[in-house]
Write a protein that holds these residues in place. Sequence first.
Motif, PDB file in Angstrom:
ATOM      1  N   LEU A  50       0.832  -1.204   0.000  1.00  0.00           N
ATOM      2  CA  LEU A  50       0.000   0.000   0.000  1.00  0.00           C
ATOM      3  C   LEU A  50       0.868   1.256   0.000  1.00  0.00           C
ATOM      4  O   LEU A  50       0.622   2.202  -0.771  1.00  0.00           O
ATOM      5  N   ALA A 309      -4.020   7.486   1.863  1.00  0.00           N
ATOM      6  CA  ALA A 309      -4.525   6.154   2.203  1.00  0.00           C
ATOM      7  C   ALA A 309      -5.996   6.235   2.618  1.00  0.00           C
ATOM      8  O   ALA A 309      -6.813   5.407   2.191  1.00  0.00           O
ATOM      9  N   LEU A 310      -6.337   7.229   3.449  1.00  0.00           N
ATOM     10  CA  LEU A 310      -7.734   7.416   3.865  1.00  0.00           C
ATOM     11  C   LEU A 310      -8.623   7.779   2.676  1.00  0.00           C
ATOM     12  O   LEU A 310      -9.762   7.309   2.574  1.00  0.00           O
ATOM     13  N   VAL A 313      -9.327   4.603   0.793  1.00  0.00           N
ATOM     14  CA  VAL A 313     -10.311   3.769   1.500  1.00  0.00           C
ATOM     15  C   VAL A 313     -11.715   4.331   1.298  1.00  0.00           C
ATOM     16  O   VAL A 313     -12.671   3.583   1.015  1.00  0.00           O
ATOM     17  N   ARG A 314     -11.856   5.674   1.430  1.00  0.00           N
ATOM     18  CA  ARG A 314     -13.178   6.298   1.238  1.00  0.00           C
ATOM     19  C   ARG A 314     -13.677   6.087  -0.185  1.00  0.00           C
ATOM     20  O   ARG A 314     -14.859   5.809  -0.408  1.00  0.00           O
ATOM     21  N   ASN A 316     -12.962   3.642  -2.267  1.00  0.00           N
ATOM     22  CA  ASN A 316     -13.392   2.252  -2.440  1.00  0.00           C
ATOM     23  C   ASN A 316     -14.705   1.972  -1.726  1.00  0.00           C
ATOM     24  O   ASN A 316     -15.557   1.238  -2.230  1.00  0.00           O
ATOM     25  N   THR A 317     -14.868   2.582  -0.525  1.00  0.00           N
ATOM     26  CA  THR A 317     -16.102   2.394   0.234  1.00  0.00           C
ATOM     27  C   THR A 317     -17.290   2.978  -0.514  1.00  0.00           C
ATOM     28  O   THR A 317     -18.364   2.351  -0.615  1.00  0.00           O
TER      29      THR A 317
END
Length: 330
Positions: A50, A309-310, A313-314, A316-317
Amino acid sequence: MSFLRTFFNDSLIIHPPGFYIIGFETFPFISVYFIFLAFVYVVTVLFNSLVICIIFFNRCLHSPKFLAVANLAVIDVVLNTCLIPGMIKIFLVKDNFVPFNLCLVQMHVYYMFVSLESYALTILAYDRLIAICFPLRHNSINTLQSMSCIVGLSWSFSLGVIAFATGIMTRLSFCNSVRVFSYFCDYAPVFRLACNDFTMQWSAASTLSVLIQGGPCSFILLSYVSILVTVFRMKSLDNRLKALTTCIEHLILVAVFYIPLITIFTFGFHLRLIDPDQRVLSLSLASCLPPCINPIVYSLKTKEIKVRALALVRKNTIGIQLKRHNKTQN
């Protein structure tokens, strides 16, 4: 006469088909330990990959600092890849035999990347030293080109030194036991099985200990002495705390990597004060845990990497939620 003696001795060098790795044969509850190692390996690969992807695909992170961070992440992945899968294979397949040439390859890869791990931590210390002690000249001293040269030199030096140390193992003759009491084809446990003189290999191991651990660790300590002197000269308390905060994570990495290795090599190999079973278990943990801890404690806590990174993640969510919403409507 000495030439003939040397020629005669060299002609009698015996290389076995391979070695048997027996380091974990006497451990109780070894299955639990290997499950833990499998978890460590998955975390190492996922988090370091990552970090590498975030730095590679974000051009704004193509800077000297993040080149050093990406370098550490690559080293972490390779270091645990050369160790943990082989250890798990021995446990699952019950096949602890390693061919002679493959043994030397594993030995070379492990020690090369242990030395690179040490130099990578030293490079990060250098980056902090320049950033804090020479803030006005930081961009002119620590350029992407100079950092690339430093990283390249560390790889070239490690490759050359470890290649020499591994190469001289072929001058040893193994005519007795081929059972290596370690968790891989470890340098000292292998050359101690030789039935001819291994003074050169012992000298190489001692020299490598200084080059891999002593030199880099000394540089890091001197760097932080200079950093502390500079920090305590700052008039603003906020500036002091901000400067020290940027160093805490790196100091944790340094402690996790150097303290166990220096302790084990000093008391286990040189003084032989550590029980062999404890040495094998301790050294395997000391080798496998830092690559797993590094991205969690340091790389992913870096502000720039954490933000991206956050965001990933957001993204993809939200994508998953949109797909579910579209499915429910259809």
